[in-house]
Scaffold this motif. Sequence first.
Motif, PDB file in Angstrom:
ATOM      1  N   TYR A  27      32.154  24.446  31.502  1.00  8.37           N
ATOM      2  CA  TYR A  27      32.130  25.908  31.552  1.00  8.37           C
ATOM      3  C   TYR A  27      30.766  26.549  31.809  1.00  8.37           C
ATOM      4  O   TYR A  27      30.711  27.742  32.104  1.00  8.37           O
ATOM      5  CB  TYR A  27      32.696  26.487  30.256  1.00  8.37           C
ATOM      6  N   ALA A  28      29.698  25.806  31.688  1.00  7.65           N
ATOM      7  CA  ALA A  28      28.376  26.408  31.881  1.00  7.65           C
ATOM      8  C   ALA A  28      27.894  26.181  33.299  1.00  7.65           C
ATOM      9  O   ALA A  28      27.763  25.045  33.744  1.00  7.65           O
ATOM     10  CB  ALA A  28      27.372  25.820  30.893  1.00  7.65           C
ATOM     11  N   LEU A  29      27.672  27.251  34.008  1.00  6.10           N
ATOM     12  CA  LEU A  29      27.087  27.155  35.336  1.00  6.10           C
ATOM     13  C   LEU A  29      25.582  26.994  35.164  1.00  6.10           C
ATOM     14  O   LEU A  29      24.972  27.658  34.328  1.00  6.10           O
ATOM     15  CB  LEU A  29      27.385  28.412  36.150  1.00  6.10           C
ATOM     16  N   MET A  30      24.977  26.108  35.940  1.00  8.24           N
ATOM     17  CA  MET A  30      23.556  25.837  35.789  1.00  8.24           C
ATOM     18  C   MET A  30      22.749  26.995  36.371  1.00  8.24           C
ATOM     19  O   MET A  30      22.333  26.987  37.516  1.00  8.24           O
ATOM     20  CB  MET A  30      23.185  24.511  36.454  1.00  8.24           C
ATOM     21  N   SER A  89      18.421  28.817  27.714  1.00 13.71           N
ATOM     22  CA  SER A  89      19.120  28.699  26.428  1.00 13.71           C
ATOM     23  C   SER A  89      19.028  27.279  25.884  1.00 13.71           C
ATOM     24  O   SER A  89      18.780  27.065  24.696  1.00 13.71           O
ATOM     25  CB  SER A  89      20.588  29.086  26.567  1.00 13.71           C
ATOM     26  N   TYR A  90      19.219  26.304  26.756  1.00 15.39           N
ATOM     27  CA  TYR A  90      19.142  24.911  26.336  1.00 15.39           C
ATOM     28  C   TYR A  90      17.726  24.565  25.884  1.00 15.39           C
ATOM     29  O   TYR A  90      17.528  23.965  24.827  1.00 15.39           O
ATOM     30  CB  TYR A  90      19.581  23.994  27.483  1.00 15.39           C
ATOM     31  N   ILE A 119      27.591  29.109  24.808  1.00 15.55           N
ATOM     32  CA  ILE A 119      27.608  28.735  23.391  1.00 15.55           C
ATOM     33  C   ILE A 119      27.515  27.220  23.245  1.00 15.55           C
ATOM     34  O   ILE A 119      26.744  26.704  22.426  1.00 15.55           O
ATOM     35  CB  ILE A 119      28.867  29.291  22.703  1.00 15.55           C
ATOM     36  N   ALA A 120      28.268  26.500  24.054  1.00  9.98           N
ATOM     37  CA  ALA A 120      28.242  25.038  23.986  1.00  9.98           C
ATOM     38  C   ALA A 120      26.863  24.493  24.342  1.00  9.98           C
ATOM     39  O   ALA A 120      26.366  23.571  23.692  1.00  9.98           O
ATOM     40  CB  ALA A 120      29.306  24.455  24.919  1.00  9.98           C
ATOM     41  N   VAL A 121      26.234  25.074  25.346  1.00  6.92           N
ATOM     42  CA  VAL A 121      24.887  24.645  25.739  1.00  6.92           C
ATOM     43  C   VAL A 121      23.896  24.891  24.607  1.00  6.92           C
ATOM     44  O   VAL A 121      23.065  24.034  24.301  1.00  6.92           O
ATOM     45  CB  VAL A 121      24.448  25.374  27.035  1.00  6.92           C
ATOM     46  N   ALA A 122      23.993  26.036  23.974  1.00 10.55           N
ATOM     47  CA  ALA A 122      23.057  26.370  22.897  1.00 10.55           C
ATOM     48  C   ALA A 122      23.249  25.494  21.661  1.00 10.55           C
ATOM     49  O   ALA A 122      22.290  25.217  20.940  1.00 10.55           O
ATOM     50  CB  ALA A 122      23.199  27.846  22.525  1.00 10.55           C
TER      51      ALA A 122
END
Length: 92
Positions: free
Chosen positions: A61-64, A71-72, A7-10
């Motif tokens: 929290y986002a694993l690459m 998403s990004y 969610i944070a990445v998006a």
Amino acid sequence: MGDIGAIAVAMSPCMRLYAYLGQQLALEPISENPYQAWIDSYSGDEFAALASQLEELADKYALMTENISLSYRYALSCEQDFFSAAYSRGKS
């Protein structure tokens, strides 16, 4: 429910872009600007801090993974499409 990293990445591209645009528009105020409330909201230190906090959540929290990367990129593409549509419409 999606995980907090995804969610944070998006959300990050929109948040960072709006903080930047608000700050840039605030540099040269226009009297009686109908968008002044928007500029005030997005140019402030509070909004920049929220954008930074969101990026920190993404980093934590986002694993690459391929899905996170996609998403990004999709979020960036949505921002580009939004502004391109407005720009194209204004040229008609």
